[in-house]
Design a protein around this motif. Structure first.
Motif, PDB file in Angstrom:
ATOM      1  N   HIS A 190       2.890  -7.095   4.412  1.00 34.23           N
ATOM      2  CA  HIS A 190       1.554  -6.546   4.679  1.00 34.23           C
ATOM      3  C   HIS A 190       0.881  -7.075   5.856  1.00 34.23           C
ATOM      4  O   HIS A 190       1.583  -7.851   6.842  1.00 34.23           O
ATOM      5  N   SER A 191      -0.229  -6.528   6.541  1.00 32.27           N
ATOM      6  CA  SER A 191      -0.783  -7.017   7.312  1.00 32.27           C
ATOM      7  C   SER A 191      -2.420  -7.278   7.125  1.00 32.27           C
ATOM      8  O   SER A 191      -2.884  -6.550   6.728  1.00 32.27           O
ATOM      9  N   HIS A 234       0.839  -1.329   0.061  1.00 30.58           N
ATOM     10  CA  HIS A 234       0.026   0.015   0.049  1.00 30.58           C
ATOM     11  C   HIS A 234       0.845   1.405   0.067  1.00 30.58           C
ATOM     12  O   HIS A 234       2.018   1.223  -0.457  1.00 30.58           O
ATOM     13  N   GLU A 293      -2.247   0.044   7.875  1.00 33.64           N
ATOM     14  CA  GLU A 293      -1.239  -0.814   7.166  1.00 33.64           C
ATOM     15  C   GLU A 293      -0.216  -0.321   6.595  1.00 33.64           C
ATOM     16  O   GLU A 293       0.818  -0.616   6.691  1.00 33.64           O
TER      17      GLU A 293
HETATM   18 ZN   LIG Z   1      -2.180  -5.401   2.691  1.00 29.92          ZN
END
Ligand SMILES: [Zn+2]
Length: 277
Positions: free
Chosen positions: A179-180, A116, A131
């Motif tokens: 990522h989370s 992102h 995130e």
């Molecule tokens: Zn993500």
């Protein structure tokens, strides 16, 4: 004539005795040692490779019984501890593995993709953790550690900026997307490691093992998934979901710098093992 025969027999007996003695000495030399002594501090592991977890520390000068060996690794111990040790830390006169002593990150290029960014904030928590901020913080920390190890690092972004999925790629040896996870349900938590192609599974397994070993994140396993950033490259590539931003415990971990230090060190450890073996 009787006398001569006696001498012949005596000579024969002496000869056999001598042969037996020589044989005994030779086989004695070839017998595997049953005890070793540490020539430096070391660590006992659960298996015959540096990738296995450490179970005990051993100190220089310690004597340990040898139970068996596998190549240059020895399964040793006493009544208090048991585990595998690399032979080159002991008095067994064993050459270190060339690979293990080399610089595994030298000449390697690692692509880091902090998920992102910019107008795309990714997942968010009720408390307002984004995130895109966590992935960037983690990636920058990881970049610094990898550079220290001698790797070349390419970032798909190194600031709060929007990058299209199709542009999240570069030439290199390994691709890691950070990522989370998030769900409306706040209960799920833990680490998931994704790969896309079979040729990426070994990297996924190695990083999964390393992160699980070191961090407090619970384990949700290794999964195959059709994510674009790992699908659009042919190199070993993984997408790490480093916990659930929607889970309060995981969110607290993500915002904890010490936890991020542990995670990034674990990823470096995993990559080191991946490049060595
Ligand atoms: Zn993500």
């Amino acid at each position: 004539m009787k006398q001569n025969r006696l001498y012949l027999l005596l000579g024969l007996a002496a000869g056999i005795l001598l042969a037996l003695l020589i044989f005994a000495v030779i086989t004695m030399d070839k017998t595997d040692p049953t005890v070793l002594k540490m020539i430096e501090d070391g660590e006992l592991r659960t298996g015959p490779q540096a990738a296995y977890p450490v179970v005990f520390k051993v100190e220089k000068g310690e004597r340990l019984d040898i139970y068996k060996h596998d190549g240059k690794w020895y399964y040793v111990g006493n009544d208090k501890k048991k585990g595998w040790i690399a032979g080159w830390h002991t008095d067994l006169d064993i050459e270190p593995d060339k690979l293990a002593s080399a610089e595994p990150f030298k000449g390697k290029t690692i692509i880091l993709d902090p998920g992102h960014g910019g107008s795309d904030q990714g997942a968010s928590s009720r408390k307002g953790t984004l995130e895109k901020d966590i992935t960037l913080k983690t990636a920058l920390m990881l970049r610094d550690k990898l550079k220290k190890e001698g790797a070349k690092v390419i970032m798909t972004r190194d600031e709060d900026q929007y990058v299209k999925l199709g542009d999240r790629k570069a030439a290199g040896d390994v691709f890691i997307s950070l990522h989370s996870d998030a769900l409306t349900d706040t209960a799920p938590h833990g680490l998931t490691v994704y790969y896309n192609q079979e040729s990426q599974k070994a990297l996924a397994d190695t990083l999964h093992f390393a992160i699980n070993k070191k961090t407090l994140l619970s384990d949700r396993g290794v999964r195959q998934e059709n994510y674009q950033v790992i699908r659009q490259t042919k190199m070993p590539a993984v997408l790490l979901e480093l916990g659930y931003i929607s889970n309060p415990t995981d969110e607290r971990l993500m915002n904890d710098k010490i936890h991020r230090q542990t995670v990034t060190t674990a990823i470096v450890d995993g990559l080191r093992n991946y490049f060595i073996y």
